[in-house]
Design a protein around this motif. Structure first.
Motif, PDB file in Angstrom:
ATOM      1  N   PRO A  34       1.121  -1.360  -0.051  1.00  0.00           N
ATOM      2  CA  PRO A  34      -0.121  -0.013   0.111  1.00  0.00           C
ATOM      3  C   PRO A  34       0.778   1.081  -0.330  1.00  0.00           C
ATOM      4  O   PRO A  34       1.820   1.326   0.434  1.00  0.00           O
ATOM      5  CB  PRO A  34      -1.213  -0.054   1.545  1.00  0.00           C
ATOM      6  CG  PRO A  34      -0.154  -1.529   2.240  1.00  0.00           C
ATOM      7  CD  PRO A  34       0.722  -2.166   1.028  1.00  0.00           C
ATOM      8  N   LEU A  35       0.399   2.286  -0.415  1.00  0.00           N
ATOM      9  CA  LEU A  35       1.008   3.856  -0.460  1.00  0.00           C
ATOM     10  C   LEU A  35       0.841   4.081   1.116  1.00  0.00           C
ATOM     11  O   LEU A  35       0.214   3.937   1.809  1.00  0.00           O
ATOM     12  CB  LEU A  35       0.079   4.477  -1.290  1.00  0.00           C
ATOM     13  CG  LEU A  35       0.282   4.634  -2.896  1.00  0.00           C
ATOM     14  CD1 LEU A  35      -0.418   5.632  -3.708  1.00  0.00           C
ATOM     15  CD2 LEU A  35       1.081   4.205  -3.512  1.00  0.00           C
ATOM     16  N   GLU A  36       2.174   3.720   1.186  1.00  0.00           N
ATOM     17  CA  GLU A  36       2.431   4.729   2.831  1.00  0.00           C
ATOM     18  C   GLU A  36       3.284   5.510   3.226  1.00  0.00           C
ATOM     19  O   GLU A  36       3.262   6.013   4.392  1.00  0.00           O
ATOM     20  CB  GLU A  36       3.116   3.411   3.558  1.00  0.00           C
ATOM     21  CG  GLU A  36       2.715   2.159   3.794  1.00  0.00           C
ATOM     22  CD  GLU A  36       1.124   2.442   4.451  1.00  0.00           C
ATOM     23  OE1 GLU A  36       1.523   2.898   5.584  1.00  0.00           O
ATOM     24  OE2 GLU A  36       0.535   1.646   4.514  1.00  0.00           O
ATOM     25  N   ASN A  37       3.983   6.465   2.334  1.00  0.00           N
ATOM     26  CA  ASN A  37       5.042   6.910   2.477  1.00  0.00           C
ATOM     27  C   ASN A  37       4.211   8.625   1.954  1.00  0.00           C
ATOM     28  O   ASN A  37       3.069   8.558   1.440  1.00  0.00           O
ATOM     29  CB  ASN A  37       6.203   7.473   2.200  1.00  0.00           C
ATOM     30  CG  ASN A  37       6.133   7.500   0.278  1.00  0.00           C
ATOM     31  OD1 ASN A  37       5.284   7.631   0.202  1.00  0.00           O
ATOM     32  ND2 ASN A  37       7.537   6.819  -0.077  1.00  0.00           N
ATOM     33  N   LEU A  44      -0.689  11.721  -5.142  1.00  0.00           N
ATOM     34  CA  LEU A  44      -1.763  11.120  -5.109  1.00  0.00           C
ATOM     35  C   LEU A  44      -3.475  11.542  -5.382  1.00  0.00           C
ATOM     36  O   LEU A  44      -4.181  12.167  -5.742  1.00  0.00           O
ATOM     37  CB  LEU A  44      -1.757   9.353  -4.415  1.00  0.00           C
ATOM     38  CG  LEU A  44      -3.381   8.692  -4.744  1.00  0.00           C
ATOM     39  CD1 LEU A  44      -3.616   8.602  -6.362  1.00  0.00           C
ATOM     40  CD2 LEU A  44      -3.172   7.488  -4.014  1.00  0.00           C
ATOM     41  N   THR A  45      -2.920  12.946  -4.016  1.00  0.00           N
ATOM     42  CA  THR A  45      -4.073  13.461  -3.441  1.00  0.00           C
ATOM     43  C   THR A  45      -3.848  14.316  -4.745  1.00  0.00           C
ATOM     44  O   THR A  45      -5.040  15.189  -5.607  1.00  0.00           O
ATOM     45  CB  THR A  45      -3.975  14.204  -2.247  1.00  0.00           C
ATOM     46  OG1 THR A  45      -3.863  12.973  -1.612  1.00  0.00           O
ATOM     47  CG2 THR A  45      -5.456  15.005  -1.212  1.00  0.00           C
ATOM     48  N   VAL A  46      -2.385  15.016  -4.792  1.00  0.00           N
ATOM     49  CA  VAL A  46      -2.740  16.405  -6.214  1.00  0.00           C
ATOM     50  C   VAL A  46      -3.574  15.836  -6.964  1.00  0.00           C
ATOM     51  O   VAL A  46      -3.920  16.494  -7.413  1.00  0.00           O
ATOM     52  CB  VAL A  46      -1.158  16.631  -5.867  1.00  0.00           C
ATOM     53  CG1 VAL A  46      -0.976  17.339  -6.771  1.00  0.00           C
ATOM     54  CG2 VAL A  46      -0.961  18.110  -4.258  1.00  0.00           C
ATOM     55  N   GLY A  47      -2.738  14.705  -7.280  1.00  0.00           N
ATOM     56  CA  GLY A  47      -3.312  14.142  -9.294  1.00  0.00           C
ATOM     57  C   GLY A  47      -4.760  13.660  -9.193  1.00  0.00           C
ATOM     58  O   GLY A  47      -5.512  14.574 -10.172  1.00  0.00           O
ATOM     59  N   THR A  48      -5.419  13.407  -8.227  1.00  0.00           N
ATOM     60  CA  THR A  48      -6.795  13.249  -7.946  1.00  0.00           C
ATOM     61  C   THR A  48      -7.742  14.079  -8.008  1.00  0.00           C
ATOM     62  O   THR A  48      -8.507  14.835  -9.038  1.00  0.00           O
ATOM     63  CB  THR A  48      -7.156  12.447  -7.141  1.00  0.00           C
ATOM     64  OG1 THR A  48      -7.272  12.987  -6.444  1.00  0.00           O
ATOM     65  CG2 THR A  48      -6.999  11.322  -7.205  1.00  0.00           C
ATOM     66  N   ALA A  49      -7.455  15.118  -7.427  1.00  0.00           N
ATOM     67  CA  ALA A  49      -7.811  16.596  -7.480  1.00  0.00           C
ATOM     68  C   ALA A  49      -7.883  17.509  -8.311  1.00  0.00           C
ATOM     69  O   ALA A  49      -8.693  18.106  -9.458  1.00  0.00           O
ATOM     70  CB  ALA A  49      -7.300  17.863  -5.980  1.00  0.00           C
ATOM     71  N   ALA A  50      -6.439  17.794  -9.257  1.00  0.00           N
ATOM     72  CA  ALA A  50      -5.905  18.324 -10.461  1.00  0.00           C
ATOM     73  C   ALA A  50      -7.420  18.270 -11.210  1.00  0.00           C
ATOM     74  O   ALA A  50      -7.261  18.104 -12.437  1.00  0.00           O
ATOM     75  CB  ALA A  50      -4.612  17.793 -10.625  1.00  0.00           C
ATOM     76  N   GLU A  51      -7.446  16.242 -11.563  1.00  0.00           N
ATOM     77  CA  GLU A  51      -8.185  15.381 -12.552  1.00  0.00           C
ATOM     78  C   GLU A  51      -9.298  16.130 -11.622  1.00  0.00           C
ATOM     79  O   GLU A  51     -10.523  16.617 -13.590  1.00  0.00           O
ATOM     80  CB  GLU A  51      -7.915  13.541 -12.253  1.00  0.00           C
ATOM     81  CG  GLU A  51      -6.018  13.751 -12.948  1.00  0.00           C
ATOM     82  CD  GLU A  51      -5.992  13.687 -14.849  1.00  0.00           C
ATOM     83  OE1 GLU A  51      -6.567  13.941 -15.180  1.00  0.00           O
ATOM     84  OE2 GLU A  51      -5.375  14.511 -14.494  1.00  0.00           O
ATOM     85  N   PHE A  52     -10.050  16.272 -11.700  1.00  0.00           N
ATOM     86  CA  PHE A  52     -11.417  16.207 -11.019  1.00  0.00           C
ATOM     87  C   PHE A  52     -11.415  17.712 -11.841  1.00  0.00           C
ATOM     88  O   PHE A  52     -11.989  18.359 -12.720  1.00  0.00           O
ATOM     89  CB  PHE A  52     -12.175  16.441  -9.500  1.00  0.00           C
ATOM     90  CG  PHE A  52     -12.777  17.366  -9.224  1.00  0.00           C
ATOM     91  CD1 PHE A  52     -13.949  17.075  -9.584  1.00  0.00           C
ATOM     92  CD2 PHE A  52     -12.730  18.570  -8.427  1.00  0.00           C
ATOM     93  CE1 PHE A  52     -15.347  17.256  -9.071  1.00  0.00           C
ATOM     94  CE2 PHE A  52     -13.953  19.494  -8.656  1.00  0.00           C
ATOM     95  CZ  PHE A  52     -15.645  18.697  -8.032  1.00  0.00           C
ATOM     96  N   LEU A  53     -10.262  18.806 -11.280  1.00  0.00           N
ATOM     97  CA  LEU A  53     -10.490  19.797 -11.390  1.00  0.00           C
ATOM     98  C   LEU A  53     -10.636  20.341 -13.714  1.00  0.00           C
ATOM     99  O   LEU A  53     -11.406  21.055 -13.937  1.00  0.00           O
ATOM    100  CB  LEU A  53      -9.430  21.227 -11.017  1.00  0.00           C
ATOM    101  CG  LEU A  53      -9.603  21.444  -9.421  1.00  0.00           C
ATOM    102  CD1 LEU A  53      -8.681  22.133  -9.278  1.00  0.00           C
ATOM    103  CD2 LEU A  53     -11.087  21.963 -10.243  1.00  0.00           C
ATOM    104  N   ARG A  54      -9.224  19.419 -14.018  1.00  0.00           N
ATOM    105  CA  ARG A  54      -9.495  19.695 -15.485  1.00  0.00           C
ATOM    106  C   ARG A  54     -10.633  19.204 -15.671  1.00  0.00           C
ATOM    107  O   ARG A  54     -10.860  19.848 -17.197  1.00  0.00           O
ATOM    108  CB  ARG A  54      -8.457  18.587 -15.244  1.00  0.00           C
ATOM    109  CG  ARG A  54      -6.912  18.727 -15.521  1.00  0.00           C
ATOM    110  CD  ARG A  54      -5.394  18.284 -15.746  1.00  0.00           C
ATOM    111  NE  ARG A  54      -4.851  19.042 -16.222  1.00  0.00           N
ATOM    112  CZ  ARG A  54      -3.179  18.103 -14.732  1.00  0.00           C
ATOM    113  NH1 ARG A  54      -3.797  16.690 -14.901  1.00  0.00           N
ATOM    114  NH2 ARG A  54      -2.336  18.309 -14.986  1.00  0.00           N
TER     115      ARG A  54
END
Length: 143
Positions: A34-37, A44-54
């Motif tokens: 799992p993503l731990e660091n 991942l959080t920045v990427g999902t928020a950016a995809e939503f905004l795009r």
């Protein structure tokens, strides 16, 4: 008297134990860890928020959202959390100031994720010269 035939050692398959079950190779690979660091979670959080905004705003379709550790220098307002470069169509979010200088009322995964998403929304709003509340989905307008 009958003579017994000499017993020859029976060949044993290399991957099987006494009961024929030990040492079999797995059919599928083990699951990824799992993503731990913090960096991977932040990215991942920045990427999902950016995809939503795009997907919601055409002005942001060609904008690249990037993650950096620290800004090069502080400014008059202190340490910046993000950098907006309209000429290069780029928004850079600085991970360490966002993670370390945020004042969360509860320090858990959910509140850290909401803080990061809020910074992405505020940076995108600054890029488009809008209010961050204008960037949300229409279904949240009634609240």
């Amino acid at each position: 008297m009958r003579r017994k035939a000499p017993e020859l050692p029976r060949p044993v398959p290399a991957r099987h134990g006494r009961h024929g079950r030990q040492g079999r190779s797995p059919v599928v690979r083990p699951p990824l860890p799992p993503l731990e660091n913090r960096y991977e979670k932040f990215d991942l959080t920045v990427g999902t928020a950016a995809e939503f905004l795009r997907s919601a705003w055409e002005e942001l379709r060609d904008v690249s959202f990037e993650v950096a550790d620290m800004p090069a220098a502080s400014d008059d307002d202190g340490i910046p959390r993000w950098l907006v470069d309209r000429a290069a169509k780029r928004i850079v979010l600085f991970r360490i100031p966002i993670e370390r200088l945020s004042h969360l009322h509860r320090n858990d995964d959910l509140h850290r994720r909401v803080e990061v998403e809020g910074c992405v929304f505020r940076a995108a709003a600054e890029y488009m010269n809008r209010d961050p509340w204008d960037l949300g989905s229409e279904r949240f307008r009634d609240f």
